[in-house]
Design a protein around this motif. Structure first.
Motif, PDB file in Angstrom:
ATOM      1  N   ALA A 225       0.823  -1.214   0.000  1.00 34.71           N
ATOM      2  CA  ALA A 225       0.000   0.000   0.000  1.00 34.71           C
ATOM      3  C   ALA A 225       0.858   1.267   0.000  1.00 34.71           C
ATOM      4  CB  ALA A 225      -0.924  -0.003   1.212  1.00 34.71           C
TER       5      ALA A 225
ATOM      6  N   LEU B 281      -9.343   4.059  10.503  1.00 33.13           N
ATOM      7  CA  LEU B 281     -10.517   3.178  10.439  1.00 33.13           C
ATOM      8  C   LEU B 281     -10.057   1.738  10.623  1.00 33.13           C
ATOM      9  CD1 LEU B 281     -13.613   3.421   9.485  1.00 33.13           C
ATOM     10  CD2 LEU B 281     -12.765   2.482   7.352  1.00 33.13           C
TER      11      LEU B 281
ATOM     12  N   GLU C 110     -11.863  -4.219  11.248  1.00 28.68           N
ATOM     13  CA  GLU C 110     -12.489  -5.285  12.046  1.00 28.68           C
ATOM     14  C   GLU C 110     -13.480  -4.716  13.058  1.00 28.68           C
ATOM     15  OE1 GLU C 110      -8.408  -6.759  12.565  1.00 28.68           O
ATOM     16  OE2 GLU C 110      -9.329  -8.721  12.822  1.00 28.68           O
TER      17      GLU C 110
ATOM     18  N   ALA D  87      -5.707  -3.716   0.098  1.00 23.70           N
ATOM     19  CA  ALA D  87      -4.314  -4.178   0.260  1.00 23.70           C
ATOM     20  C   ALA D  87      -4.033  -4.495   1.718  1.00 23.70           C
ATOM     21  CB  ALA D  87      -3.340  -3.124  -0.261  1.00 23.70           C
ATOM     22  N   ALA D  88      -5.100  -4.650   2.508  1.00 23.97           N
ATOM     23  CA  ALA D  88      -4.928  -5.018   3.917  1.00 23.97           C
ATOM     24  C   ALA D  88      -4.682  -6.517   4.013  1.00 23.97           C
ATOM     25  CB  ALA D  88      -6.161  -4.629   4.730  1.00 23.97           C
ATOM     26  N   GLY D  89      -4.265  -6.940   5.176  1.00 26.60           N
ATOM     27  CA  GLY D  89      -4.069  -8.354   5.414  1.00 26.60           C
ATOM     28  C   GLY D  89      -3.789  -8.548   6.880  1.00 26.60           C
TER      29      GLY D  89
ATOM     30  N   ARG E 190      -8.065 -14.375  12.416  1.00 24.08           N
ATOM     31  CA  ARG E 190      -7.922 -13.069  11.740  1.00 24.08           C
ATOM     32  C   ARG E 190      -7.780 -13.204  10.226  1.00 24.08           C
ATOM     33  NH1 ARG E 190      -4.169  -9.402  12.939  1.00 24.08           N
ATOM     34  NH2 ARG E 190      -5.573  -7.719  12.349  1.00 24.08           N
TER      35      ARG E 190
ATOM     36  N   VAL F 292     -10.075 -10.386   8.673  1.00 24.03           N
ATOM     37  CA  VAL F 292      -9.438  -9.375   7.816  1.00 24.03           C
ATOM     38  C   VAL F 292      -9.477  -9.811   6.347  1.00 24.03           C
ATOM     39  CG1 VAL F 292      -7.397  -7.970   7.347  1.00 24.03           C
ATOM     40  CG2 VAL F 292      -7.918  -8.672   9.707  1.00 24.03           C
TER      41      VAL F 292
ATOM     42  N   VAL G 203      -6.362  -7.019  -3.929  1.00 22.76           N
ATOM     43  CA  VAL G 203      -5.093  -7.749  -3.902  1.00 22.76           C
ATOM     44  C   VAL G 203      -5.385  -9.085  -3.237  1.00 22.76           C
ATOM     45  CG1 VAL G 203      -2.685  -7.768  -3.196  1.00 22.76           C
ATOM     46  CG2 VAL G 203      -3.803  -5.584  -3.757  1.00 22.76           C
TER      47      VAL G 203
ATOM     48  N   TYR H 200      -5.810 -18.771   5.277  1.00 20.91           N
ATOM     49  CA  TYR H 200      -5.558 -17.568   4.475  1.00 20.91           C
ATOM     50  C   TYR H 200      -6.088 -17.746   3.047  1.00 20.91           C
ATOM     51  CZ  TYR H 200      -2.726 -14.258   1.715  1.00 20.91           C
ATOM     52  OH  TYR H 200      -2.313 -13.298   0.825  1.00 20.91           O
TER      53      TYR H 200
ATOM     54  N   LYS I 289      -9.080 -15.671   1.231  1.00 18.00           N
ATOM     55  CA  LYS I 289      -8.882 -14.930  -0.029  1.00 18.00           C
ATOM     56  C   LYS I 289      -9.868 -15.421  -1.096  1.00 18.00           C
ATOM     57  CE  LYS I 289      -5.420 -11.914   0.319  1.00 18.00           C
ATOM     58  NZ  LYS I 289      -5.747 -10.455   0.352  1.00 18.00           N
TER      59      LYS I 289
ATOM     60  N   ALA J 232       4.531 -14.889  -4.287  1.00 19.83           N
ATOM     61  CA  ALA J 232       5.198 -14.519  -3.027  1.00 19.83           C
ATOM     62  C   ALA J 232       5.825 -13.134  -3.154  1.00 19.83           C
ATOM     63  CB  ALA J 232       6.257 -15.556  -2.698  1.00 19.83           C
TER      64      ALA J 232
ATOM     65  N   ARG K 182       7.178  -6.277  -4.240  1.00 16.12           N
ATOM     66  CA  ARG K 182       6.019  -5.423  -3.911  1.00 16.12           C
ATOM     67  C   ARG K 182       5.987  -4.177  -4.791  1.00 16.12           C
ATOM     68  NH1 ARG K 182       7.318  -7.865   1.118  1.00 16.12           N
ATOM     69  NH2 ARG K 182       5.442  -8.739   2.120  1.00 16.12           N
TER      70      ARG K 182
HETATM   71  N1  LIG Z   1       3.170 -11.881   1.706  1.00 14.61           N
HETATM   72  C1  LIG Z   1       2.974 -12.481   0.555  1.00 14.61           C
HETATM   73  O1  LIG Z   1       3.856 -13.198   0.032  1.00 14.61           O
HETATM   74  C2  LIG Z   1       1.682 -12.279  -0.187  1.00 14.61           C
HETATM   75  C3  LIG Z   1       1.461 -12.981  -1.362  1.00 14.61           C
HETATM   76  C4  LIG Z   1       0.286 -12.725  -2.091  1.00 14.61           C
HETATM   77  C5  LIG Z   1      -0.622 -11.781  -1.648  1.00 14.61           C
HETATM   78  N2  LIG Z   1      -0.395 -11.109  -0.474  1.00 14.61           N
HETATM   79  C6  LIG Z   1      -1.386 -10.084  -0.077  1.00 14.61           C
HETATM   80  O2  LIG Z   1      -0.910  -8.832  -0.511  1.00 14.61           O
HETATM   81  C7  LIG Z   1      -1.500  -7.793   0.269  1.00 14.61           C
HETATM   82  C8  LIG Z   1      -0.445  -6.797   0.701  1.00 14.61           C
HETATM   83  O3  LIG Z   1       0.613  -7.446   1.382  1.00 14.61           O
HETATM   84  P1  LIG Z   1       1.640  -6.592   2.275  1.00 14.61           P
HETATM   85  O4  LIG Z   1       2.852  -7.414   2.453  1.00 14.61           O
HETATM   86  O5  LIG Z   1       1.741  -5.211   1.732  1.00 14.61           O
HETATM   87  O6  LIG Z   1       0.825  -6.559   3.658  1.00 14.61           O
HETATM   88  P2  LIG Z   1       1.246  -5.924   5.074  1.00 14.61           P
HETATM   89  O7  LIG Z   1       2.509  -5.160   4.944  1.00 14.61           O
HETATM   90  O8  LIG Z   1       1.165  -7.030   6.074  1.00 14.61           O
HETATM   91  O9  LIG Z   1       0.087  -4.862   5.330  1.00 14.61           O
HETATM   92  C9  LIG Z   1      -1.192  -5.227   5.690  1.00 14.61           C
HETATM   93  C10 LIG Z   1      -1.863  -4.019   6.302  1.00 14.61           C
HETATM   94  O10 LIG Z   1      -3.199  -4.386   6.661  1.00 14.61           O
HETATM   95  C11 LIG Z   1      -3.512  -3.676   7.826  1.00 14.61           C
HETATM   96  N3  LIG Z   1      -4.592  -4.230   8.614  1.00 14.61           N
HETATM   97  C12 LIG Z   1      -4.610  -5.381   9.332  1.00 14.61           C
HETATM   98  N4  LIG Z   1      -5.748  -5.489  10.018  1.00 14.61           N
HETATM   99  C13 LIG Z   1      -6.471  -4.378   9.743  1.00 14.61           C
HETATM  100  C14 LIG Z   1      -7.731  -3.898  10.173  1.00 14.61           C
HETATM  101  N5  LIG Z   1      -8.486  -4.580  11.037  1.00 14.61           N
HETATM  102  N6  LIG Z   1      -8.170  -2.703   9.701  1.00 14.61           N
HETATM  103  C15 LIG Z   1      -7.416  -1.987   8.851  1.00 14.61           C
HETATM  104  N7  LIG Z   1      -6.212  -2.387   8.400  1.00 14.61           N
HETATM  105  C16 LIG Z   1      -5.736  -3.578   8.847  1.00 14.61           C
HETATM  106  C17 LIG Z   1      -2.224  -3.684   8.632  1.00 14.61           C
HETATM  107  O11 LIG Z   1      -2.285  -2.621   9.554  1.00 14.61           O
HETATM  108  P3  LIG Z   1      -1.370  -2.588  10.892  1.00 14.61           P
HETATM  109  O12 LIG Z   1      -0.025  -2.140  10.424  1.00 14.61           O
HETATM  110  O13 LIG Z   1      -2.088  -1.600  11.723  1.00 14.61           O
HETATM  111  O14 LIG Z   1      -1.369  -3.991  11.430  1.00 14.61           O
HETATM  112  C18 LIG Z   1      -1.173  -3.498   7.573  1.00 14.61           C
HETATM  113  O15 LIG Z   1      -0.818  -2.155   7.398  1.00 14.61           O
HETATM  114  C19 LIG Z   1      -2.214  -8.491   1.413  1.00 14.61           C
HETATM  115  O16 LIG Z   1      -3.589  -8.577   1.097  1.00 14.61           O
HETATM  116  C20 LIG Z   1      -1.595  -9.882   1.404  1.00 14.61           C
HETATM  117  O17 LIG Z   1      -2.484 -10.843   1.927  1.00 14.61           O
HETATM  118  C21 LIG Z   1       0.739 -11.332   0.249  1.00 14.61           C
END
Ligand SMILES: NC(=O)c1ccc[n+]([C@@H]2O[C@H](COP(=O)([O-])OP(=O)(O)OC[C@H]3O[C@@H](n4cnc5c(N)ncnc54)[C@H](OP(=O)(O)O)[C@@H]3O)[C@@H](O)[C@H]2O)c1
Length: 224
Positions: A19, A56, A59, A79-81, A90, A94, A117, A137, A141, A162, A185
């Protein structure tokens, strides 16, 4: 400074790693990101990215809260997770429920464009033997995708492989189905910008890993 006529994009999970790169990329081209974050302590970071912060917690919020937060946006991006440290519960609140809540809010606010995403692997039930939390997870999704696909919104589903923190390569493989792989990313953010600016990418489901096609050409090819 914003270019008049730039796109206003509300980003759920606005302090996330994808994000934040998306906000910077949008700002650089004159669009206006609105970062939905859940911690006041993240305001300064997202403002530094060029985004307008809105606090906001997805959850705790209801659809009306979300509609107010995204009012006036041209598009939303989920783009949350729940993140790598989280458990089964969660993933549901989420990765599934918050994505649906964002769609409810978009419908209430009259925001038609929604880019989700998602993740590679979400296109089918998790294979037997998948780790319990990772399976939850993928199930979450998949449910988020199915919920979105049933709506009238102009949705696009992006399934990256990944994620890495390597620098942007500027080239990708973006197809309805690609072989398993990784993707920076920064390249995901560039693809999101291109999809947001291509309304004809509505109702497409695209998988994304690193590859050798420039982002704009890859998005153009995906429309064909
Ligand atoms: N990691 C991988 O290899 C992979 C692969 C494919 C897809 N993805 C998906 O790609 C997307 C982006 O990944 P990323 O690495 O950028 O994720 P990230 O850095 O973990 O960021 C996720 C964000 O979601 C926020 N969040 C969690 N709970 C929330 C809530 N209740 N309300 C509002 N915001 C909330 C978190 O906020 P806080 O900082 O406050 O916790 C965090 O800023 C995600 O959807 C992930 O599932 C990931």
């Amino acid at each position: 400074m914003h270019t008049v006529g730039g796109m206003r994009v509300a980003i759920a999970g606005g302090h996330g790693q994808v994000a934040r790169q998306l906000s910077r990329a949008l700002t650089a081209r004159g669009d206006v990101p609105v970062a939905l974050i859940r911690q006041l302590g993240h305001v300064d970071d997202v403002v530094a990215d060029g985004a307008e912060p809105v606090v906001l917690d997805l959850e705790r919020a209801n659809a009306r809260d979300v509609a107010e937060a995204i009012a006036g946006a041209d598009a939303v991006v989920f783009a949350a997770g729940a993140g790598p440290g989280s458990g089964v519960e969660r993933k549901d609140t989420v990765d599934r429920a918050a994505a649906g809540l964002l769609a409810d809010g978009a419908e209430q606010a009259g925001v038609r464009r929604y880019v989700l995403v998602s993740s590679m692997g979400a296109g089918a039930p998790p294979p037997p033997g998948t780790d319990e939390v990772f399976a939850a997870y993928l199930v979450a999704k998949r449910a988020a995708e199915q919920d979105l696909r049933a709506r009238e919104l102009a949705w696009t589903i992006l399934r990256p492989g990944a994620l890495t923190n390597d620098p942007a390569s500027g080239t990708v493989a973006l197809e309805p189905s690609v072989a398993r792989g990784a993707v920076p990313r920064a390249d995901v953010a560039a693809v999101l910008v291109a999809l947001l600016h291509e309304p004809r990418s509505a109702r497409l489901v695209l998988e994304l890993v690193s590859g050798d096609v420039p982002v704009s050409a890859a998005v153009a090819a995906a429309l064909a």
